[in-house]
Design an enzyme around this catalytic site. Structure first.
Site, PDB file in Angstrom:
ATOM      1  N   SER A 151     -23.580 -26.584 -17.904  1.00 55.19           N
ATOM      2  CA  SER A 151     -23.204 -27.379 -19.077  1.00 55.19           C
ATOM      3  C   SER A 151     -23.221 -26.483 -20.326  1.00 55.19           C
ATOM      4  CB  SER A 151     -24.145 -28.582 -19.206  1.00 55.19           C
ATOM      5  OG  SER A 151     -23.631 -29.525 -20.101  1.00 55.19           O
ATOM      6  N   ASP A 295     -17.457 -35.084 -12.152  1.00 60.28           N
ATOM      7  CA  ASP A 295     -18.106 -34.439 -13.290  1.00 60.28           C
ATOM      8  C   ASP A 295     -17.614 -35.025 -14.618  1.00 60.28           C
ATOM      9  OD1 ASP A 295     -19.441 -32.576 -14.910  1.00 60.28           O
ATOM     10  OD2 ASP A 295     -18.972 -30.924 -13.555  1.00 60.28           O
ATOM     11  N   HIS A 322     -21.904 -34.193 -12.945  1.00 59.49           N
ATOM     12  CA  HIS A 322     -22.319 -33.128 -13.860  1.00 59.49           C
ATOM     13  C   HIS A 322     -23.567 -32.408 -13.345  1.00 59.49           C
ATOM     14  CE1 HIS A 322     -21.801 -31.018 -17.558  1.00 59.49           C
ATOM     15  NE2 HIS A 322     -22.961 -31.382 -18.058  1.00 59.49           N
TER      16      HIS A 322
END
Length: 349
Positions: A151, A295, A322
């Site tokens: 991320s 995601d 994610h």
């Protein structure tokens, strides 16, 4: 006949010796991986507080090493900004068995690291410089250094590679696109409309009013969005490391950099215009891009990243979101470990 019996007996003994030697060799390797006797962090269980020089003075960041491997060392960059190393704890179930040395690390303003609460230090460039200082302090180099960012950590590792790839052996970009504007578009045009119409309308209404602190906003996001695209498990089944990481997020840092909206980046967030799509071709170090079909980030874009860098591969987690390391665990770690070991093998021929 006696000679034949003797030769057979000798063969059995020889095979037994070889088996014992192989067993001893494997046991020695395991002991070596877990042997901290010659490490300067043995009394702290691998923990080091590393001094970081900044424009606002010196601060310390927390790191923790697990294992010993002279050619495979992975530094983990957590998301957020302002999250913590805690949600990486699932790595404990996979990396030790693969004998990969790895480092947890809380970035400045996060969890166990110093938290000066100084927004002048909250920039991509400053955090990239911090990663480089951590690398030096840990003694990582191009012979062994793999950088994994998930991320927001993916933003950091891409930016680090653009500036310092000479120090890298391998790069892993986990669940991150190379463009925030494209992420915003994906969230608005693709993910938002997948929600029930009445839910999306209510979320958009609260966002239009700037009423992000309304408990109803959090309720809608946690009930309808997170279990679909952040971690595909019922909320009451989320693993403890993830719960702790979410509970310990530095909200001020997160909002300043990412903004208050869960659909892309909004307001005057510092990351709103971040985009390095035109620079990816400069990255020559072996690179693995990881995405998930569910995601928050566009999996097609993450696959595209692997084709843009000079030496890229893409790992798709078909059931992943994610936090694909939790909801598509076996695929995630199988592909990740294979990448690290293959790069290691290519560099030790």
């Amino acid at each position: 006949m006696k000679n034949l019996l003797f030769l057979t007996f000798a063969f059995v003994i020889l095979q037994g010796c070889q088996t014992n030697q192989q067993k001893t060799s494997l046991e020695d390797k395991k002991v070596s991986y877990l042997d901290y006797s010659n490490c300067d962090d043995k009394l702290s269980g691998g923990v080091k507080m590393i001094p970081i020089q900044t424009s606002a003075g010196e601060f310390k960041v927390w790191t923790k090493r697990t294992g010993n491997n002279p050619t495979m060392k992975v530094l983990l960059l957590h998301g957020g900004p302002g999250a913590t190393h805690e949600y990486f704890e699932v790595f404990d179930s996979y990396f030790p068995n693969a004998e990969i040395e790895y480092y947890y690390y809380d970035q400045l303003e996060s969890a166990y690291s110093d938290q000066p609460n100084d927004s002048t230090l909250w920039s991509v460039d400053r955090y990239v410089d911090e990663v480089e200082q951590v690398r030096k302090a840990l003694g990582l180099n191009a012979d062994n250094f793999y950088l994994l960012g998930q991320s927001w950590g993916g933003i950091l590792c891409m930016e680090y590679a653009l500036k310092y790839q000479k120090n890298l052996k391998g790069l892993i970009i986990s669940n991150m696109m190379a463009s925030i504007p494209e992420y915003i578009k994906y969230a608005n045009d693709v993910l938002g409309p997948q929600l029930p119409t009445n839910v999306l309308n209510e979320i958009r209404d609260l966002e239009a009013k700037g009423d992000y602190a309304n408990p109803r906003y959090s309720e809608l996001i946690y009930t309808y969005y997170y279990p679909e695209h952040v971690l595909r498990m019922p909320l009451d089944e989320w693993p403890n490391p993830v719960i702790r990481a979410f509970a310990n997020v530095n909200a001020d840092l997160y909002t300043t950099m990412q903004g208050p909206s869960e659909f892309g980046v909004a307001g005057d967030a510092k990351l709103k215009n971040w985009d390095i799509t035109s620079e990816l071709s400069k990255i020559s170090v072996p690179t693995l891009s990881i995405g998930g079909n569910y995601d928050t980030m566009d999996p097609k874009h993450m696959k595209w990243i692997a084709s843009e860098v000079q030496n890229g591969q893409y790992l798709n987690c078909q059931n992943g979101s994610h936090l694909a390391m939790y909801d598509d665990t076996e695929i995630y770690f199988k592909g990740l470990i294979e990448f690290i070991k293959n790069v290691d093998k290519e560099n030790t021929k």
